[in-house]
Design an enzyme around this catalytic site. Structure first.
Site, mmCIF file in Angstrom:
data_model
loop_
_atom_site.group_PDB
_atom_site.id
_atom_site.type_symbol
_atom_site.label_atom_id
_atom_site.label_comp_id
_atom_site.label_asym_id
_atom_site.label_seq_id
_atom_site.Cartn_x
_atom_site.Cartn_y
_atom_site.Cartn_z
ATOM 1 C CG HIS A 1 -2.805 2.059 5.044
ATOM 2 N ND1 HIS A 1 -2.969 3.044 4.096
ATOM 3 C CD2 HIS A 1 -1.961 2.567 5.958
ATOM 4 C CE1 HIS A 1 -2.249 4.097 4.437
ATOM 5 N NE2 HIS A 1 -1.613 3.821 5.564
ATOM 6 C CG ASP B 1 -0.215 2.468 14.216
ATOM 7 O OD1 ASP B 1 0.031 1.772 13.217
ATOM 8 O OD2 ASP B 1 0.620 2.708 15.110
#
Length: 337
Positions: free
Chosen positions: A43, A13
């Site tokens: 992503h 993240d």
């Protein structure tokens, strides 16, 4: 720098997708190869008014001159791959290595029904763990056995090494983050394989002597999805006061938020062999930093924060992200203007 690896320095993240997209548009690599575990990592790329949540296709697809590949060490879910090819319109420049192991419905069922994985580890439920078990057990199906993937089969190591040998720029896009490494992370609250730069290189078939740069990506703070140790974690209430509320790209689960963990970052730098650092989400920590694209325009406290991280970790911060759009970047690779 013919070969650069982009890896995560925390628990995933970190914003690697946006950074890979920015670097692709700026540096124009010949090839971008996805490494890492598989479709259990998402992503996100915000580009030209659209948001792309990618789990298999390299985030640098926004640069239309790049060949997009998935290395043999990566697990593939054919359904996810085909969906993302349609979403991005990149089928004409995509390749998947024939040796990639395939995630089958039984793997997903096993993942989601495992009381241990769901209750104790907090798995994403995408079937990656069971698929990796199948690979180790020599029972996994390979990409070359899937009819829908046949038009895209490629020898990824051969393509990458040929490009590097000819001096062409290639990117290796990692997934997850250092803290989730099966070997180096917070075991057992980890993913099903190593996620450091050495393994990312192996995932795509590039030897260590051919890697020129390792870009390690950090958030200006820390976040984590799922269970496991989190030494610098703050309460959700405190995170809300700071204006930081996030959700995982794949799972949709709310991310736990914490302060920047210097001990974790230093170990990530050491084991990944980082040569450059990216710092993302600086705008979340310093509101005056939002969408700033010049070092000189950053608030002084934001500059001090970047300088502190650079000094503590002993590696130059060369890219700073100040917003969600691909273009919201301060690029310090030449000098701090």
């Amino acid at each position: 720098m013919p070969c650069m690896i982009i890896a995560g320095g925390q628990w995933g993240d970190e914003g690697k997708g946006k950074i890979v997209a920015y670097l692709a548009l700026t540096d124009r690599p010949k090839i971008i190869a996805r490494a890492g575990v598989g479709p259990n990592a998402g992503h996100t790329v915000n580009y030209k008014g659209r948001t792309f949540g990618l789990r298999q296709i390299p985030s640098g697809f926004v640069y239309e001159g790049a060949r997009l590949l998935i290395g043999p060490g990566v697990l593939v879910n054919p359904e996810v791959v085909l969906k993302e090819l349609e979403m991005t319109g990149t089928a004409n420049r995509f390749g998947v290595d024939r040796r990639c192991a395939v995630i089958e419905p039984a793997h997903i069922e096993q993942d989601t029904k495992s009381e241990y994985l769901q209750g104790k580890i907090g798995t994403t439920g995408t079937g990656c763990g069971p698929a990796n078990v199948a690979r180790v057990s020599r029972t996994a199906k390979l990409a070359e056995e899937v009819p829908e993937l046949k038009p895209f089969l490629a020898d990824v190591p051969a393509e990458l090494n040929e490009a590097i040998d000819h001096g062409s720029l290639v990117f290796v896009e990692g997934s997850q983050g250092f803290g989730l490494s099966l070997i180096h992370g917070t075991y057992p609250y980890v993913t099903s394989k190593d996620t450091t730069a050495s393994t990312l290189a192996a995932d795509v078939g590039v030897g260590p002597t051919k890697v020129d740069e390792v870009m390690l990506v950090f958030k200006a703070y820390t976040s984590r999805v799922g269970l496991g140790p989190f030494p610098t974690e703050i309460s959700q209430e405190k995170a809300e006061e700071l204006g930081i509320v996030e959700f995982g790209t794949v799972t949709g689960r709310r991310r736990r938020i914490g302060l920047f963990d210097f001990a974790l970052a230093k170990r990530a730098v050491m084991i990944n062999g980082a040569t450059q650092l990216t710092l993302t989400n600086l705008d979340r920590m310093f509101k005056g930093a939002a969408k700033v694209r010049r070092w000189r325009d950053l608030p002084s406290d934001a500059k001090d924060y970047v300088d502190k991280i650079e000094k503590e970790l002993g590696v130059p911060v060369t890219i700073i992200s100040t917003g969600s759009e691909v273009e919201d970047v301060i690029d310090l690779r030449s000098e701090k203007l």
